[in-house]
Design a protein around this motif. Structure first.
Motif, PDB file in Angstrom:
ATOM      1  N   TRP A 170       0.854  -1.178   0.000  1.00 37.40           N
ATOM      2  CA  TRP A 170       0.000   0.000   0.000  1.00 37.40           C
ATOM      3  C   TRP A 170       0.894   1.233   0.000  1.00 37.40           C
ATOM      4  O   TRP A 170       1.999   1.205   0.536  1.00 37.40           O
ATOM      5  CB  TRP A 170      -0.886   0.034   1.249  1.00 37.40           C
ATOM      6  N   ASP A 231      -9.590   3.700   0.574  1.00 34.88           N
ATOM      7  CA  ASP A 231      -9.582   3.820   2.029  1.00 34.88           C
ATOM      8  C   ASP A 231      -8.662   4.949   2.504  1.00 34.88           C
ATOM      9  O   ASP A 231      -7.656   4.723   3.188  1.00 34.88           O
ATOM     10  CB  ASP A 231      -9.143   2.496   2.658  1.00 34.88           C
ATOM     11  N   PRO A 232      -8.988   6.203   2.165  1.00 33.39           N
ATOM     12  CA  PRO A 232      -8.082   7.316   2.495  1.00 33.39           C
ATOM     13  C   PRO A 232      -8.077   7.715   3.961  1.00 33.39           C
ATOM     14  O   PRO A 232      -7.232   8.506   4.381  1.00 33.39           O
ATOM     15  CB  PRO A 232      -8.632   8.450   1.629  1.00 33.39           C
ATOM     16  N   THR A 240      -6.070  -2.145   4.937  1.00 39.22           N
ATOM     17  CA  THR A 240      -4.795  -1.424   4.829  1.00 39.22           C
ATOM     18  C   THR A 240      -3.939  -1.513   6.092  1.00 39.22           C
ATOM     19  O   THR A 240      -2.797  -1.064   6.088  1.00 39.22           O
ATOM     20  CB  THR A 240      -5.045   0.055   4.492  1.00 39.22           C
ATOM     21  N   ASN A 327      -1.094   5.692   8.014  1.00 40.60           N
ATOM     22  CA  ASN A 327      -2.287   5.592   7.179  1.00 40.60           C
ATOM     23  C   ASN A 327      -1.888   5.063   5.813  1.00 40.60           C
ATOM     24  O   ASN A 327      -1.046   5.643   5.131  1.00 40.60           O
ATOM     25  CB  ASN A 327      -2.959   6.959   7.017  1.00 40.60           C
ATOM     26  N   TRP A 329      -3.028   3.443   1.871  1.00 42.10           N
ATOM     27  CA  TRP A 329      -4.058   3.646   0.870  1.00 42.10           C
ATOM     28  C   TRP A 329      -3.469   3.301  -0.498  1.00 42.10           C
ATOM     29  O   TRP A 329      -2.294   2.955  -0.618  1.00 42.10           O
ATOM     30  CB  TRP A 329      -4.552   5.110   0.871  1.00 42.10           C
TER      31      TRP A 329
END
Length: 499
Positions: A170, A231-232, A240, A327, A329
């Motif tokens: 990712w 999936d931000p 993720t 995070n 994505w």
């Protein structure tokens, strides 16, 4: 005796006359040579001055190349106009006083040739019938295109919805208070390793942290282009595998904004940081925070849709909020609603990624080394790479048998946490299973530091399509997961004169 003296005096007078004649002739010759020297010096000065003006015009104009569709820099185009303006600023105005300034394509879409012609008067050569001399000088400048990092397909990272798009990684960005040693060198304000407290000031901090390209070719111009992020938002229970850690100096409820901004193509395709025309911008939140939308979890979210024009749309990623997070994505483009299209999505300058389930010997597309980079020096930099509790190998290669990339050798060095204090370049550890660029690494060897690979690309280097890709291949005994950032650049100026 008197007769003898008279003859001596007559001979001396005759010799004096001869010397006078020869001296006069020699003076004429020397004056002529001096005259020619003055004129030739004048001509050389003007040739050099004209050459410098042509070089300046070519360097300024090539910034705006290539033109859409690899079009010629004709009248009215930005390269043509800028080249004429710079030539004028250096004393050569097209169409005035016999001056001609002619910009043209220099053999490839990324090269601009500027030719300047005019005449200059002579000084002493006029006596020999040469009143003027023609000056004709040209220069060619080249702008190397941005390196494609990670992909040249219509998606970058995992695409869980489409079969065959399993890429084992990712894209990712950490929080601005996540220790730098957690695999992201650009987003955090601070240094530090592990999930401990941040320490000091990160000299490599930048905001936005990363830029990515949606490269729309001529074949997709006029199509309806949709920019999507998978999936931000920050959520710990999704595909993720995001992380959230409480900042030591915060309550654990601190807000975070993840902003994705799409900019339209501009006329300086090599500089993605100066794009200013915003197509759209969306901000996403952390789970549990006001504005968080659970419907976006594990889904493709559209940033916006626009009628595509040929060129590079730039996506910037910016994080704000004193948080310690990871995070992850992915990105993809749709054309007229279809996932199958010719838009290329890739990292610009660098790419930050998270490989939570990569397996024991994963390999990933790293950078595409097209033929246009022949004769250049490529530097690939890996931040905090392979910092796992295992020994193994890293290899830069192409899995295709006989691919030209596999014949390129490299040297390696390391740089410290702040990107400084580089070690000396040394040879790698020899040929690997596919290519020449191969390195053994021990447990945690490159934790919290840069590992650089220097590759000199031969002048006669050629490749075709997928053969141009350099892959990075991990070789470990156990299951490999990694949080790292990769960057690639061509050493020297991307805009330069061509001999």
């Amino acid at each position: 005796m008197k007769s003898l003296l008279r003859r001596i005096r007559e001979r001396s007078t005759a010799q004096e006359g001869t010397v006078l004649v020869l001296t006069s002739l020699l003076v004429v010759v020397m004056l002529g040579m001096a005259a020619f020297a003055v004129d030739y010096g004048w001509i050389f000065f003007n040739q050099l001055k004209t050459r410098k003006a042509a070089e300046a015009a070519a360097l300024a104009g090539v910034v705006h190349m290539p033109l859409p569709g690899c079009a010629d820099p004709d009248v009215g185009t930005e390269p043509y106009t800028v080249a004429l303006d710079i030539a004028k600023a250096n004393g050569y105005t097209h169409g005035v006083g016999g001056v001609t300034v002619t910009p043209s394509m220099g053999g490839t879409c990324n090269r601009l040739t500027v030719r300047i012609t005019h005449t200059v008067p002579t000084f002493f050569m006029k006596a020999f019938g040469i009143a003027t001399v023609a000056i004709d000088q040209e220069a060619t400048a080249e702008q190397l295109p941005p390196l494609k990092i990670g992909s040249d397909e219509s998606y970058l990272g995992e695409d869980p919805e489409v079969a065959g798009r399993d890429r084992d990684f990712w894209l990712a960005t950490n929080g601005d208070w996540t220790p730098k040693g957690q695999g992201d060198p650009y987003t955090p304000y601070c240094n530090g390793a592990g999930w401990g407290p941040c320490t000091g000031t990160n000299s490599e901090f930048r905001s936005p942290s990363y830029w990515y390209a949606f490269d729309v070719p001529a074949s997709e111009a006029g199509s309806s282009i949709t920019f999507q992020v998978f999936d931000p938002q920050v959520n710990e229970g999704g595909l993720t595998v995001d992380y959230h850690r409480t900042h030591p100096d915060a309550s654990g409820t601190e807000p975070v904004d993840y902003t994705f901004t799409v900019y339209a193509p501009d006329d300086t395709p090599n500089d993605w940081r100066d794009n200013s025309s915003v197509v759209c911008s969306r901000t996403f939140r952390r789970e549990g925070q006001a504005g968080y939308d659970p419907a976006d979890m594990d889904e493709w979210v559209s940033l916006c849709t626009t009628t595509g024009i040929e060129g590079i749309y730039v996506l910037s990623v910016q994080v704000t909020g004193d948080v310690s997070i990871l995070n992850a994505w992915s990105l993809r483009a749709l054309s007229n609603g279809s996932v199958n299209n010719d838009v290329a999505v890739y990292g610009l300058g660098s790419m930050s990624l998270w490989t939570p389930e990569a397996g024991s010997a994963p390999q990933f597309k790293l950078v595409k080394i097209d033929e246009i980079y022949a004769g250049q020096e490529l530097v690939i930099s890996l931040w905090d790479v392979g910092d796992i509790w295992d020994d193994g190998t890293l290899e830069l290669m192409n899995p295709s048998s006989g691919a030209p990339i596999n014949t390129l050798d490299c040297q390696v060095r390391t740089r410290d946490e702040q990107g400084g204090n580089p070690t000396a370049w040394t040879d790698d550890d020899g040929a690997g299973s596919f290519g020449e660029c191969f390195l053994y690494i021990s447990t945690q060897e490159h934790n919290n530091e840069w590992l650089d690979f220097q590759i000199r690309i031969p002048g006669d280097y050629t490749c075709e399509d997928d053969e141009c890709w350099a892959y990075i291949r991990y070789g470990f005994f156990g299951s490999t997961t990694d949080r790292t950032t990769w960057s690639a650049q061509i050493n020297g100026q991307p805009i330069h004169l061509v001999p």
